[in-house]
Design a protein around this motif. Structure first.
Motif, PDB file in Angstrom:
ATOM      1  N   HIS A 120       0.842  -1.198   0.000  1.00  0.00           N
ATOM      2  CA  HIS A 120       0.000   0.000   0.000  1.00  0.00           C
ATOM      3  C   HIS A 120       0.874   1.243   0.000  1.00  0.00           C
ATOM      4  N   ASP A 122       0.989   5.157   1.877  1.00  0.00           N
ATOM      5  CA  ASP A 122       0.401   5.993   2.932  1.00  0.00           C
ATOM      6  C   ASP A 122       0.158   7.364   2.307  1.00  0.00           C
ATOM      7  N   HIS A 175       4.608  -0.379   0.074  1.00  0.00           N
ATOM      8  CA  HIS A 175       5.256  -1.203   1.092  1.00  0.00           C
ATOM      9  C   HIS A 175       4.214  -2.058   1.797  1.00  0.00           C
ATOM     10  N   ARG A 199       2.825   9.827  12.212  1.00  0.00           N
ATOM     11  CA  ARG A 199       2.524  10.655  11.048  1.00  0.00           C
ATOM     12  C   ARG A 199       2.105  12.055  11.453  1.00  0.00           C
TER      13      ARG A 199
HETATM   14 FE    FE Z   1       2.245   2.081   5.612  1.00  0.00          FE
END
Ligand code: FE
Ligand code: MD6
Length: 206
Positions: A120, A122, A175, A199
């Motif tokens: 996926h 992010d 990743h 994040r």
């Molecule tokens: Fe991730």
């Protein structure tokens, strides 16, 4: 202090063994204490399939997935309560590694019983120039990462205490976790692998 090693993918930063065993135990305690009030749960994909990974969050915002899609929100989808605060040790680690605008979200992933995570990107954060920092605890995981667009992926084994980051040209790298090596660590009672990703989900101040 922690030292960084070079990787084959520009912008993918890695600090093997950044956390010693003592720091891992302390961090795990801080995490489990917070999971009492923000219990792990299994989100469903927008298509309605439960993820194999169990999740929770810390910080002002938390990443969630449900029938309505992926997003960040200030409350736990099952309890309705605000997420617990981000452990100070993680804020310190962020400052000592990637630095810059402070994180406002920490996604907690627990892998047990064959759980894995497909490739996926992010990309649900407001400012995709701000890095994502990852801390691994417990059983080792086979982490696969490759360029944002099609291209070769590389696989590395992330061990308990390892820290990595997606920055700059690797910020949108694809990743995932192909598998977890059950029984490779005794850190987590009952076994499993815990991954914490820090994040900046909302816009950074200023
Ligand atoms: Fe991730
Ligand atoms: C995991 N990690 O290690 C999944 N995301 O369990 C991630 O999805 C991740 O390691 C963004 C940045 C670093 C990561």
């Amino acid at each position: 202090m922690i030292s960084e090693v070079k990787t084959a993918l520009a912008g993918f930063r890695l600090w093997p063994g950044a956390l010693g065993v003592g720091a891992q135990v302390e961090l795990l305690d801080a995490v489990f204490a917070r999971l009492e009030t923000a219990p792990l749960y299994r989100p469903v994909t927008p298509g309605g399939r439960p993820l194999s990974v169990q999740m929770s969050n810390f910080g002002p915002l938390g990443w969630v997935s449900d029938r309505r899609g992926y997003r960040y929100q200030p409350t736990h989808p099952q309890t309705g309560a605000s997420w617990p605060d981000i452990p100070q040790a993680l804020l310190d680690l962020w400052a000592a590694t990637v630095g810059g605008p402070a994180p406002d979200a920490c996604l907690v992933n627990l892998y047990r019983d064959g759980a894995r995570m497909g490739l996926h990107q992010d990309r649900d954060e407001a400012d995709l120039s701000i890095p994502v920092l990852s801390v691994s605890l417990g059983d080792a995981g086979m982490f696969r990462i490759g360029p944002a667009e099609a291209g070769r992926t590389l696989t590395l084994r992330l061990e308990s205490g390892d820290v990595c980051a997606l920055t700059g040209p690797a910020r949108l790298a694809r990743h995932g976790i192909d598998r977890v090596l059950e029984g490779s660590s005794r850190l987590i009672p009952g076994g499993g692998r815990l991954n914490l990703t820090l994040r900046r989900a909302g816009l950074s101040p200023g």
